[in-house]
Design a protein around this motif. Structure first.
Motif, PDB file in Angstrom:
ATOM      1  N   ARG A  10       2.599   1.770  -3.394  1.00 39.22           N
ATOM      2  CA  ARG A  10       1.708   2.205  -4.467  1.00 39.22           C
ATOM      3  C   ARG A  10       1.455   3.705  -4.375  1.00 39.22           C
ATOM      4  O   ARG A  10       1.504   4.419  -5.381  1.00 39.22           O
ATOM      5  CB  ARG A  10       0.400   1.432  -4.365  1.00 39.22           C
ATOM      6  CG  ARG A  10      -0.639   1.815  -5.413  1.00 39.22           C
ATOM      7  CD  ARG A  10      -1.903   1.000  -5.208  1.00 39.22           C
ATOM      8  NE  ARG A  10      -1.625  -0.421  -5.346  1.00 39.22           N
ATOM      9  CZ  ARG A  10      -2.438  -1.370  -4.921  1.00 39.22           C
ATOM     10  NH1 ARG A  10      -3.559  -1.058  -4.299  1.00 39.22           N
ATOM     11  NH2 ARG A  10      -2.126  -2.643  -5.096  1.00 39.22           N
ATOM     12  N   ARG A  11       1.190   4.205  -3.162  1.00 42.56           N
ATOM     13  CA  ARG A  11       0.945   5.642  -2.996  1.00 42.56           C
ATOM     14  C   ARG A  11       2.183   6.451  -3.383  1.00 42.56           C
ATOM     15  O   ARG A  11       2.081   7.526  -3.983  1.00 42.56           O
ATOM     16  CB  ARG A  11       0.533   5.937  -1.558  1.00 42.56           C
ATOM     17  CG  ARG A  11      -0.845   5.413  -1.182  1.00 42.56           C
ATOM     18  CD  ARG A  11      -1.303   5.993   0.150  1.00 42.56           C
ATOM     19  NE  ARG A  11      -0.450   5.561   1.243  1.00 42.56           N
ATOM     20  CZ  ARG A  11      -0.681   4.475   1.978  1.00 42.56           C
ATOM     21  NH1 ARG A  11      -1.735   3.701   1.699  1.00 42.56           N
ATOM     22  NH2 ARG A  11       0.120   4.139   2.971  1.00 42.56           N
ATOM     23  N   ALA A  12       3.354   5.951  -3.031  1.00 38.24           N
ATOM     24  CA  ALA A  12       4.593   6.668  -3.335  1.00 38.24           C
ATOM     25  C   ALA A  12       4.820   6.764  -4.836  1.00 38.24           C
ATOM     26  O   ALA A  12       5.231   7.816  -5.349  1.00 38.24           O
ATOM     27  CB  ALA A  12       5.778   5.974  -2.662  1.00 38.24           C
ATOM     28  N   PHE A  13       4.535   5.692  -5.565  1.00 43.19           N
ATOM     29  CA  PHE A  13       4.757   5.716  -7.011  1.00 43.19           C
ATOM     30  C   PHE A  13       3.784   6.671  -7.708  1.00 43.19           C
ATOM     31  O   PHE A  13       4.170   7.397  -8.625  1.00 43.19           O
ATOM     32  CB  PHE A  13       4.618   4.308  -7.581  1.00 43.19           C
ATOM     33  CG  PHE A  13       5.642   3.340  -7.060  1.00 43.19           C
ATOM     34  CD1 PHE A  13       6.945   3.742  -6.845  1.00 43.19           C
ATOM     35  CD2 PHE A  13       5.298   2.026  -6.755  1.00 43.19           C
ATOM     36  CE1 PHE A  13       7.897   2.855  -6.362  1.00 43.19           C
ATOM     37  CE2 PHE A  13       6.238   1.137  -6.267  1.00 43.19           C
ATOM     38  CZ  PHE A  13       7.540   1.555  -6.070  1.00 43.19           C
ATOM     39  N   VAL A  14       2.531   6.673  -7.279  1.00 41.93           N
ATOM     40  CA  VAL A  14       1.552   7.582  -7.878  1.00 41.93           C
ATOM     41  C   VAL A  14       1.931   9.027  -7.598  1.00 41.93           C
ATOM     42  O   VAL A  14       1.866   9.899  -8.469  1.00 41.93           O
ATOM     43  CB  VAL A  14       0.136   7.277  -7.346  1.00 41.93           C
ATOM     44  CG1 VAL A  14      -0.853   8.337  -7.821  1.00 41.93           C
ATOM     45  CG2 VAL A  14      -0.310   5.898  -7.805  1.00 41.93           C
ATOM     46  N   ARG A  21      11.294   8.962  -2.114  1.00 40.61           N
ATOM     47  CA  ARG A  21      10.432   8.060  -1.353  1.00 40.61           C
ATOM     48  C   ARG A  21      10.039   6.855  -2.212  1.00 40.61           C
ATOM     49  O   ARG A  21      10.048   5.707  -1.733  1.00 40.61           O
ATOM     50  CB  ARG A  21       9.179   8.810  -0.896  1.00 40.61           C
ATOM     51  CG  ARG A  21       8.208   7.946  -0.090  1.00 40.61           C
ATOM     52  CD  ARG A  21       7.074   8.782   0.490  1.00 40.61           C
ATOM     53  NE  ARG A  21       6.086   7.944   1.142  1.00 40.61           N
ATOM     54  CZ  ARG A  21       6.194   7.427   2.360  1.00 40.61           C
ATOM     55  NH1 ARG A  21       7.291   7.663   3.056  1.00 40.61           N
ATOM     56  NH2 ARG A  21       5.244   6.690   2.875  1.00 40.61           N
ATOM     57  N   ALA A  22       9.717   7.105  -3.485  1.00 34.69           N
ATOM     58  CA  ALA A  22       9.393   5.996  -4.387  1.00 34.69           C
ATOM     59  C   ALA A  22      10.599   5.085  -4.569  1.00 34.69           C
ATOM     60  O   ALA A  22      10.473   3.854  -4.605  1.00 34.69           O
ATOM     61  CB  ALA A  22       8.922   6.543  -5.730  1.00 34.69           C
ATOM     62  N   ALA A  23      11.790   5.702  -4.696  1.00 35.32           N
ATOM     63  CA  ALA A  23      13.011   4.895  -4.860  1.00 35.32           C
ATOM     64  C   ALA A  23      13.278   4.055  -3.612  1.00 35.32           C
ATOM     65  O   ALA A  23      13.749   2.913  -3.708  1.00 35.32           O
ATOM     66  CB  ALA A  23      14.198   5.808  -5.157  1.00 35.32           C
ATOM     67  N   LYS A  24      12.976   4.614  -2.454  1.00 33.87           N
ATOM     68  CA  LYS A  24      13.178   3.872  -1.208  1.00 33.87           C
ATOM     69  C   LYS A  24      12.313   2.614  -1.179  1.00 33.87           C
ATOM     70  O   LYS A  24      12.797   1.521  -0.860  1.00 33.87           O
ATOM     71  CB  LYS A  24      12.842   4.767  -0.002  1.00 33.87           C
ATOM     72  CG  LYS A  24      13.019   4.064   1.339  1.00 33.87           C
ATOM     73  CD  LYS A  24      12.571   4.952   2.485  1.00 33.87           C
ATOM     74  CE  LYS A  24      11.068   5.102   2.499  1.00 33.87           C
ATOM     75  NZ  LYS A  24      10.581   5.846   3.692  1.00 33.87           N
ATOM     76  N   PRO A  35       0.799  -1.237   0.000  1.00 36.23           N
ATOM     77  CA  PRO A  35       0.000   0.000   0.000  1.00 36.23           C
ATOM     78  C   PRO A  35       0.830   1.285   0.000  1.00 36.23           C
ATOM     79  O   PRO A  35       0.592   2.161  -0.839  1.00 36.23           O
ATOM     80  CB  PRO A  35      -0.866  -0.143   1.264  1.00 36.23           C
ATOM     81  CG  PRO A  35      -0.924  -1.616   1.507  1.00 36.23           C
ATOM     82  CD  PRO A  35       0.404  -2.143   1.112  1.00 36.23           C
ATOM     83  N   PRO A  36       1.803   1.433   0.927  1.00 35.20           N
ATOM     84  CA  PRO A  36       2.581   2.676   0.873  1.00 35.20           C
ATOM     85  C   PRO A  36       3.419   2.798  -0.394  1.00 35.20           C
ATOM     86  O   PRO A  36       3.641   3.903  -0.886  1.00 35.20           O
ATOM     87  CB  PRO A  36       3.456   2.602   2.126  1.00 35.20           C
ATOM     88  CG  PRO A  36       3.538   1.154   2.473  1.00 35.20           C
ATOM     89  CD  PRO A  36       2.236   0.579   2.053  1.00 35.20           C
TER      90      PRO A  36
END
Length: 629
Positions: free
Chosen positions: A218-222, A271-274, A215-216
């Protein structure tokens, strides 16, 4: 000025400014943010025409996966059968080596085949998507374009489709990874159920971790894709407005604002990369744990004689291979999530419906009398805030009508309704006796031409820009049109004449020269109705003389609506309509309106009087009962 700005001025009030966060996120409010599971199904629709290629690619994947599964089995067979210390069989060893070479050859050929097929198919699918988006964007209504930044649309057309390209490259690979996982589990269970159960016990831990992670992530990528869109929008706006930025010395302020957006993008990307990278060390740890189980438990059984050494070696290879596709799928998941977010944004653009559409019964205008009529028209850009109030007038064929009035009185909105860039709230706009809502937009475009205050020229030759509205025009017709509007002389002074390429928006020409080319373009389009929207507002007085001569030639024999602040442009019009606050307050010829000493007289005095006279006229106008309000 945008229609919304004009609308605010029309009302005589300042439109409330939304919070900056809302302004920056307008694009996302238009398109939405909810993850749509149907994205993949719609994307497959674009892949369907190439299904034969994809089935061939999947066949290559199956061969590649089978060869991957066969390699440890061949090695285990060589150890247990051909290399046994008490009965070494050279003939069996040779056969095993040949089998190993054949497996490696199949592996390499299948891998190469899938890469080539997927690469070519992916490029074709993306080509189809780009064509679909471009075609759709050209059909969308002006109301959509008014509130959508060009940079954000470019982000969707380029950046998001680029993300889908990356996704296509991993899609077939993901299928192969899943097949490899299933195959490894099946082979492990076939070789030894007990050792397979111990080895696969770590998978439960991995499943728990992924459930928490999804879940987190997915939110980070969007969010990363949304932030990218905002940065691209700000960048495009500042590039397009760089002249104004430098003129107003706004470099430092604009840089600070851009830096804020870029920093938000950096944070979202990091954040997405993390989330993209955090699973890799977890998988590596679980791989080591599974190998330790195999070596300890399997080694013990080998020493006990209950497990063959070749089987244990095969287990080691399979455990390493088992977590390779998991590691690959983990990395690919971030790509897939970015692609899902991008696919969502792309299909949301394609799902935007045009406000102005042709009716199923719409007729195709052919030969008509070029008349214009407004019947009790009311219109606005924002519900509840009309820009035009019960406007009615008629222009007979061949008549030149001028629209004048203070800024924001509704002149440009009136012109936009003639071309049906927007639909009226109430009333009717008729062309040649036909309601514009009852005819096709394409045929309406053949009847109505426009020349704007800031003519848009395309990056092409002067000849191609002039014949833009009439592709069948010959070179001689292009030259005749240019001569008619007074553009031929300056064109011939250019290095390549009519074949001179124009820079972006015709930057290598003066504004007056660009306007003359736009007149020639309107002349060669040969529409019966012509709209001139502030065509002389941004040019000097000397150039205006050439423009006036061009306008006379252009308007000959045509029904025209001329919008102008400079009243010299409209004084010879057959009829002048004076607008204020979206209402018609005066109608007549130039001399009639001057004699009425109303709003037109006041505007005329402001055009030609000295500064002191203007101030005196303003003072009189504030108390004069004849001044329109």
């Amino acid at each position: 000025m945008s229609p919304q700005s004009r609308d605010a001025v029309d009302q005589g009030t300042s439109a409330p400014r939304p919070p900056r966060a809302a302004i920056e996120d307008t694009d996302e409010q238009i398109f939405g943010k909810v993850f749509d599971r149907g994205i993949m199904r719609r994307f497959i629709g674009y892949v369907a025409p190439y299904r034969r290629r994809l089935w061939l690619a999947i066949g290559c994947v199956v061969l590649f996966t089978a060869s991957q599964l066969a390699i440890p089995l061949v090695i285990g067979l060589a150890i247990d059968r051909a290399l046994a210390t008490d009965a070494m069989d050279s003939r069996l060893l040779l056969m095993t080596a040949l089998a190993f070479a054949a497996v490696i050859a199949v592996n390499a050929a299948a891998n190469l085949g899938q890469d080539i097929i997927v690469g070519k198919t992916g490029e074709r699918v993306l080509y189809d998507l780009r064509r679909a988006m471009f075609a759709h964007l050209q059909r969308l209504s002006m109301s959509f374009m008014d509130k959508t930044e060009v940079g954000r649309l470019m982000s969707r057309l380029q950046g998001d489709i680029g993300a889908l390209q990356e996704f296509l490259d991993t899609l077939v690979t993901s299928i192969g990874d899943i097949l490899l996982l299933v195959g490894i589990v099946a082979v492990l269970l076939y070789l030894d159920v007990q050792l397979a159960g111990l080895t696969l016990s770590v998978v439960g831990v991995l499943l728990i971790v992924r459930i928490v992670w999804l879940p987190p992530a997915r939110r980070a990528f969007v969010r990363a894709r949304q932030a990218s869109s905002i940065v691209n929008g700000a960048l495009a706006e500042n590039i397009n407005g760089v002249r104004t930025v430098q003129e107003m010395t706004r470099e430092a302020i604009n840089f600070a604002r851009f830096e804020h957006k870029a920093r938000d993008y950096l944070k979202a990307t990091l954040r997405a990369a993390k989330f993209s990278q955090i699973m890799i060390p977890i998988v590596d740890t679980l791989t080591g744990t599974a190998l330790a189980i195999v070596i300890f438990a399997g080694g013990t059984r080998v020493l006990d004689g209950t497990l063959e050494l070749g089987v244990m070696v095969a287990f080691v290879f399979y455990v390493q291979r088992f977590f390779d596709p998991i590691r690959s799928l983990t990395a690919q998941y971030s790509v897939m999530q970015r692609a899902m977010a991008s696919g969502q944004r792309i299909f949301e653009v394609l799902d935007v419906t045009a406000d102005v559409v042709d009716k199923s019964s719409a007729i195709d205008l052919r030969e008509i009398e070029p008349s214009i009529e407004f019947r009790h028209v009311s219109f606005g850009y924002v519900p509840g805030r009309p820009v035009l109030h019960d406007v009615s007038f008629k222009a007979a064929p061949g008549e030149v009508i001028a629209l004048v009035g203070p800024t924001g009185s509704g002149k440009t909105s009136t012109a936009a309704l003639i071309h049906r860039f927007y639909d009226v709230w109430s009333g009717q706009v008729l062309i040649g006796g036909h309601d514009v809502r009852e005819v096709t937009q394409h045929s309406l475009g053949r009847q109505v031409g426009m020349v704007l205050q800031e003519p848009f020229l395309f990056t092409d030759t002067i000849c191609e820009n002039i014949r833009y509205g009439n592709r069948a025009a010959t070179q001689d017709q292009v030259i005749d049109a240019a001569k008619a509007v007074g553009a031929h002389d300056f064109i011939m002074q250019l290095p390549l004449g009519y074949d001179t390429p124009l820079e972006q928006r015709g930057a290598n020409l003066s504004l007056g020269q660009r306007q003359l080319i736009s007149f020639a373009r309107a002349l060669i389009a040969d529409t019966g109705i012509l709209i001139l929207d502030e065509a002389t507002a941004s040019i000097d007085s000397y150039t205006e003389q050439a423009i006036q001569l061009a306008m006379r030639r252009l308007l000959t024999g045509r029904t025209a609506v001329v919008i102008a602040h400079r009243l010299a442009t409209v004084r010879n019009a057959d009829r002048i309509i004076v607008l204020q606050d979206g209402r018609i307050v005066e109608t007549g010829t130039h001399h009639q309106l001057v004699e009425q000493r109303g709003l037109y007289h006041r505007l005329h005095a402001m055009n030609y009087a000295s500064f002191d006279d203007v101030c005196e006229t303003e003072a009189l106008g504030a108390t004069s009962p004849t001044t329109a309000t």
